[in-house]
Design a protein around this motif. Structure first.
Motif, short mmCIF file in Angstrom:
data_model
loop_
_atom_site.label_atom_id
_atom_site.label_comp_id
_atom_site.label_asym_id
_atom_site.label_seq_id
_atom_site.Cartn_x
_atom_site.Cartn_y
_atom_site.Cartn_z
N PHE A 75 0.82 -1.21 0.00
CA PHE A 75 0.00 0.00 0.00
C PHE A 75 0.85 1.27 0.00
CE2 PHE A 75 -2.35 3.34 2.30
CZ PHE A 75 -3.44 3.46 1.45
N PHE A 76 0.55 2.16 -0.97
CA PHE A 76 1.15 3.49 -1.04
C PHE A 76 0.08 4.51 -0.63
CE2 PHE A 76 3.25 1.29 -4.85
CZ PHE A 76 4.27 0.77 -4.06
N ASP A 108 6.31 3.78 3.82
CA ASP A 108 6.51 5.15 4.31
C ASP A 108 7.53 5.86 3.42
OD1 ASP A 108 5.84 7.17 6.03
OD2 ASP A 108 7.27 6.61 7.58
N TYR A 109 7.13 6.14 2.20
CA TYR A 109 8.03 6.77 1.23
C TYR A 109 8.34 8.21 1.62
CZ TYR A 109 3.56 8.55 -0.63
OH TYR A 109 2.32 9.15 -0.78
N ASP A 123 11.35 5.33 -3.79
CA ASP A 123 11.15 4.48 -2.62
C ASP A 123 10.09 3.42 -2.89
OD1 ASP A 123 13.04 5.92 -1.23
OD2 ASP A 123 11.59 7.03 -0.02
N CYS A 124 8.96 3.85 -3.47
CA CYS A 124 7.88 2.90 -3.77
C CYS A 124 8.34 1.86 -4.78
CB CYS A 124 6.66 3.66 -4.31
SG CYS A 124 5.88 4.75 -3.09
N VAL A 161 4.74 3.16 -10.73
CA VAL A 161 5.60 2.02 -10.44
C VAL A 161 5.37 0.90 -11.46
CG1 VAL A 161 5.98 0.12 -8.81
CG2 VAL A 161 5.98 2.48 -7.99
N SER A 162 4.11 0.65 -11.78
CA SER A 162 3.81 -0.40 -12.77
C SER A 162 4.37 -0.04 -14.14
CB SER A 162 2.29 -0.62 -12.85
OG SER A 162 1.81 -1.25 -11.69
#
Length: 319
Positions: A75-76, A108-109, A123-124, A161-162
């Motif tokens: 989860f982001f 926790d980015y 980070d993510c 990210v994807s």
């Protein structure tokens, strides 16, 4: 909309603060609200090494009261890339774990403006890449059980990210869930191509001015805001993306761009399900468990994850 209903909803509008000056105050207020009352949950904290080795990305692992499936939801959180963190999203993530029966890993980015684009995105990406390559670290039997999830700015990060995983030829997730995501760069009612920006950008939970403040803090250079890694709806190639559940809120200024992104994914040959929660405001994933909007969303999420009434209880049956 009924004028009286509109007037009542306006009471829930975002505070009229200058986010560029008051973001630290907003962060502190979010943490205080999340701690009242203290949520009951099972969790452990984790540190994920960054790809460049110069820092570690904190994460919190939430275990459901009853585990119903092997999926792990990475989860982001939302908050305009500026606010929100593990602490302020702890109640929402504890609820997510219990109502899906899945392990939830909250990332926790790094936040802007201290760490502007692309720090939080990196980070993510680092966490997602690691868990997709080594799913057993998250307690998943294989990479197919890693599901990327994000709300608002976090939904934006999940989308990007994807995109990056595919572009870099790395293992991607097979599924992703995006809740009322940011997908476009223009939220000026005078120039935005989306009616929801004009119709719902002044009175409710999230405002046009607030979104503009977030963008200015996250991406100070206006030209970079049109980049696909900031506004994924601008991507020229959306092929090869995970099976996607995209949930929007009827009274959210981000509604139309989120649904447009869903259509763009589908046009690129991806499997997409778009669900609009009627009467819902932006940010409803953080509402109490008795909220109708929240319950409806989790019914759809559980169905997407492969749940059936015959196998598992519905969200209404969970505590």
């Amino acid at each position: 909309m009924n004028p009286l209903f509109r007037a009542v909803l306006s009471l829930f509008a975002a505070p009229r603060v200058n986010m560029r000056e008051d973001y630290e105050k907003v962060r502190r207020r979010q943490r205080r609200l999340a701690a009242l009352p203290a949520p009951r949950y099972q969790a452990s904290d984790w540190q994920v090494p960054s790809d460049d080795g110069d820092h570690r990305v904190p994460a919190r692992i939430f275990s459901p009261k009853k585990r119903l499936r092997d999926d792990v939801l990475v989860f982001f959180h939302g908050g305009g890339w500026v606010t929100g963190d593990i602490e302020s999203y702890t109640p929402a993530c504890a609820t997510m774990a219990d109502l899906t029966g899945c392990t939830v890993i909250s990332v926790d980015y790094r936040l802007a403006p201290e760490h502007p684009f692309p720090a939080g995105l990196q980070d993510c990406f680092d966490v997602a890449r690691l868990l997709l390559e080594k799913p057993w670290l998250a307690g998943a039997p294989d990479a197919s059980k890693i599901v990327l999830v994000g709300d608002s700015a976090g939904g934006n990060l999940a989308a990007v990210v994807s995109l990056l995983l595919r572009e870099r030829g790395q293992r991607g997730a097979t599924r992703q869930i995006r809740l009322y995501p940011v997908a476009h760069w223009d939220h000026d009612p005078a120039s935005s191509p989306f009616a929801s920006v004009r119709n719902h950008g002044e009175d409710y939970r999230l405002t046009n001015a607030e979104v503009q403040d977030y963008f200015e803090l996250y991406v100070p250079d206006p030209e970079k805001r049109r980049d696909r890694l900031v506004a994924p709806l601008m991507a020229e190639d959306l092929s090869g993306q995970p099976r996607t559940l995209l949930i929007t809120a009827e009274l959210d200024l981000l509604r139309d761009e989120g649904e447009a992104y869903g259509r763009a994914l589908e046009a690129a040959g991806n499997a997409v399900q778009v669900h609009r929660v009627d009467g819902a405001l932006h940010g409803f994933i953080a509402l109490p468990r008795f909220s109708r909007s929240l319950r409806e969303a989790y019914e759809v999420i559980n169905a997407f994850l492969g749940d059936t009434a015959a196998e598992h209880p519905s969200p209404q049956g969970l505590p």
